[in-house]
Design an enzyme around this catalytic site. Structure first.
Site, PDB file in Angstrom:
ATOM      1  N   ARG A  34       0.870  -1.278   0.086  1.00 40.08           N
ATOM      2  CA  ARG A  34      -0.088  -0.033   0.055  1.00 40.08           C
ATOM      3  C   ARG A  34       0.711   1.189  -0.003  1.00 40.08           C
ATOM      4  NH1 ARG A  34      -5.090  -1.391   3.807  1.00 40.08           N
ATOM      5  NH2 ARG A  34      -6.375  -2.362   2.207  1.00 40.08           N
ATOM      6  N   LYS A 192     -17.690 -17.559   4.249  1.00 37.37           N
ATOM      7  CA  LYS A 192     -19.038 -17.586   4.429  1.00 37.37           C
ATOM      8  C   LYS A 192     -19.936 -16.970   3.567  1.00 37.37           C
ATOM      9  CE  LYS A 192     -18.528 -17.604   9.445  1.00 37.37           C
ATOM     10  NZ  LYS A 192     -18.793 -16.518  10.681  1.00 37.37           N
ATOM     11  N   GLY A 349      -8.283  -9.150   0.951  1.00 36.78           N
ATOM     12  CA  GLY A 349      -7.337  -9.319   1.730  1.00 36.78           C
ATOM     13  C   GLY A 349      -6.772 -10.658   1.575  1.00 36.78           C
ATOM     14  N   GLY A 372     -12.221  -4.670   2.266  1.00 33.16           N
ATOM     15  CA  GLY A 372     -13.558  -4.220   2.133  1.00 33.16           C
ATOM     16  C   GLY A 372     -14.075  -3.426   1.067  1.00 33.16           C
TER      17      GLY A 372
HETATM   18  C1  3PG Z   1      -8.354  -1.486   5.214  1.00 34.59           C
HETATM   19  O1  3PG Z   1      -7.462  -1.987   5.539  1.00 34.59           O
HETATM   20  O2  3PG Z   1      -9.130  -2.724   4.251  1.00 34.59           O
HETATM   21  C2  3PG Z   1      -8.853  -0.160   5.040  1.00 34.59           C
HETATM   22  O3  3PG Z   1      -7.919   0.598   5.433  1.00 34.59           O
HETATM   23  C3  3PG Z   1     -10.146   0.084   5.767  1.00 34.59           C
HETATM   24  O4  3PG Z   1     -10.051  -0.049   7.232  1.00 34.59           O
HETATM   25  P1  3PG Z   1     -11.190  -0.368   8.382  1.00 34.59           P
HETATM   26  O5  3PG Z   1     -11.864  -1.839   7.723  1.00 34.59           O
HETATM   27  O6  3PG Z   1     -10.712  -0.293   9.550  1.00 34.59           O
HETATM   28  O7  3PG Z   1     -12.062   0.851   8.112  1.00 34.59           O
END
Ligand code: 3PG
Length: 391
Positions: A34, A192, A349, A372
């Site tokens: 990142r 899931k 991820g 996310g």
């Molecule tokens: C992530 O790591 O996916 C983003 O930085 C968002 O982080 P968060 O889910 O804590 O908002």
């Protein structure tokens, strides 16, 4: 949204939202992906006479100052990536933040989530952030699903644009799911169904082939009346799974579920594993990977596709031998991409970790930096951090 190219940056303080939520062990960054990916934006701002002031969150400190979540620990890795010194502000608003900023230098401000106003998107907090800059650049696609002060709030207060990485993410994802070259295949895996209902419901309307793997495939098998033994499965989600299958059918989307599976009695490296038809999982065993016949079917379907979107592994990829299906499908996608036959996009991820493990990530057309946010975007949701940028 406006791009960085469209903004006047000379002599301006450019409040730049980046995602520095990187893995850290013993105070050291263990994966700099990142950080590396925001370098072009920061260099560009400097080259055009701007002063980059970096805003980011780290972890989930819940509105309190937690020293273990200070961004100071990320500064050395950022300095290495940028090839220059980075100043540090011990707060992200107020006099301490303002004092850290020097024209023509890069400044990193402390974790925005040390203030409750960040996640609450409190107008007073966003106003205080806005005082530190003249222009706002959001380069954190991976945090754009959060309507927070430093994402949504700031964009509404300053002339705003997408940074290089943000623009790259939006273009790549739009090309893959918005206006794809068809046939389009999606591979969705993971544990899931419950966390991916919106995703699956959106995809069955948009893709030609949907491969379902990982733990969630077991729930779909159970929905078809198949006994999955001790496998991870959400039996309370079988109605939802049936509904998704029905909707896929109506939309003309082919669902590829495992027809054979790899089972074991224990989930550990080198456990005794066997391949059986999907409807013959022994009562005391667990399904831990998609079987080779199913993989062959997936690869054949992939051969006929021009675009691939991938989220989630096909099996318990962290442990051998249950990584075989994920590795085989990833390697095949990489080969087709190298040959110019496939546009391949992946995000989330675990997905990137699985593709890296398979040695396939470098060959993919595009790997999203988001977890996310990638999922929410694939669900068809509007990301508030993107929606708020100047048109
Ligand atoms: C992530 O790591 O996916 C983003 O930085 C968002 O982080 P968060 O889910 O804590 O908002």
């Amino acid at each position: 949204w406006k791009s960085l190219d469209e903004m006047e940056l000379d002599g301006k303080r450019v409040l730049t939202r980046v995602d520095l939520n990187v893995p850290v062990e013993d105070g050291r960054v263990t994966d700099t992906t990142r950080i590396d990916r925001i370098v072009p934006t920061v260099h560009d701002i400097l080259a055009r006479g701007g002063t980059p002031v970096l805003l980011a969150h780290f972890g989930r400190p819940k509105g309190k100052r937690v020293e273990a979540m200070s961004l100071e620990q990320v500064r050395p890795a950022l300095e290495r990536a940028l090839g220059r010194d980075v100043r540090f502000g011990t707060d992200c608003i107020g006099a301490d933040a303002a004092a850290a900023i020097v024209a023509g230098e890069v400044t990193l401000l402390e974790n925005t989530r040390f203030h409750p106003g960040e996640e609450a998107n409190d107008p007073a907090f966003a106003d205080a952030l806005a005082e530190l800059g003249d222009v706002y650049c959001n380069d954190a696609f991976s945090a754009a699903h959060r309507a927070h002060g430093s994402t949504e709030g700031l964009a509404r207060r300053l002339p705003s644009c997408a940074g290089r990485l943000m623009a790259e993410e939006l273009s790549a994802l739009e090309a893959a799911l918005g206006t794809p070259t068809r046939p389009l295949m999606a591979v969705v895996g993971g544990a899931k169904v419950s966390t991916k209902i919106d995703l699956l419901s959106n995809l069955v309307r948009k893709v030609n082939h949907l491969v379902i793997g990982g733990g969630m495939a077991n729930t779909f098998l159970a929905a078809k009346g198949i006994d999955v033994g001790r496998s991870l499965a959400e039996h309370e989600m079988t109605d939802t799974a049936r509904d998704i299958l029905q909707r896929a059918d109506e939309a003309g989307c082919e669902i590829l579920l495992p027809s054979d599976v790899v089972v074991a009695r224990e989930f550990r490296a080198g456990a005794d594993a066997a391949t059986v038809p999907a409807d013959q999982c022994p009562a005391d065993a667990m399904i831990l990977d998609t079987g080779p016949d199913s993989v062959a079917r997936i690869l054949r379907a992939m051969d006929g596709c021009r675009t691939l979107i991938w989220n989630g592994p096909l099996g318990a990829f962290e442990i051998e031998p249950f990584d075989a299906a994920t590795n085989a499908a990833a390697a095949h996608a990489a080969r087709l991409t190298r040959a110019g036959k496939l546009v391949s996009v992946a995000g989330g991820g675990d997905t990137v970790a699985a593709l890296n493990r398979a040695g396939a990530a470098d060959d993919f057309t595009y790997i999203s930096s988001a977890g996310g946010a990638f999922l929410e975007w694939m669900e068809g949701k509007t990301l508030p951090g993107v929606a708020a940028l100047d048109a």
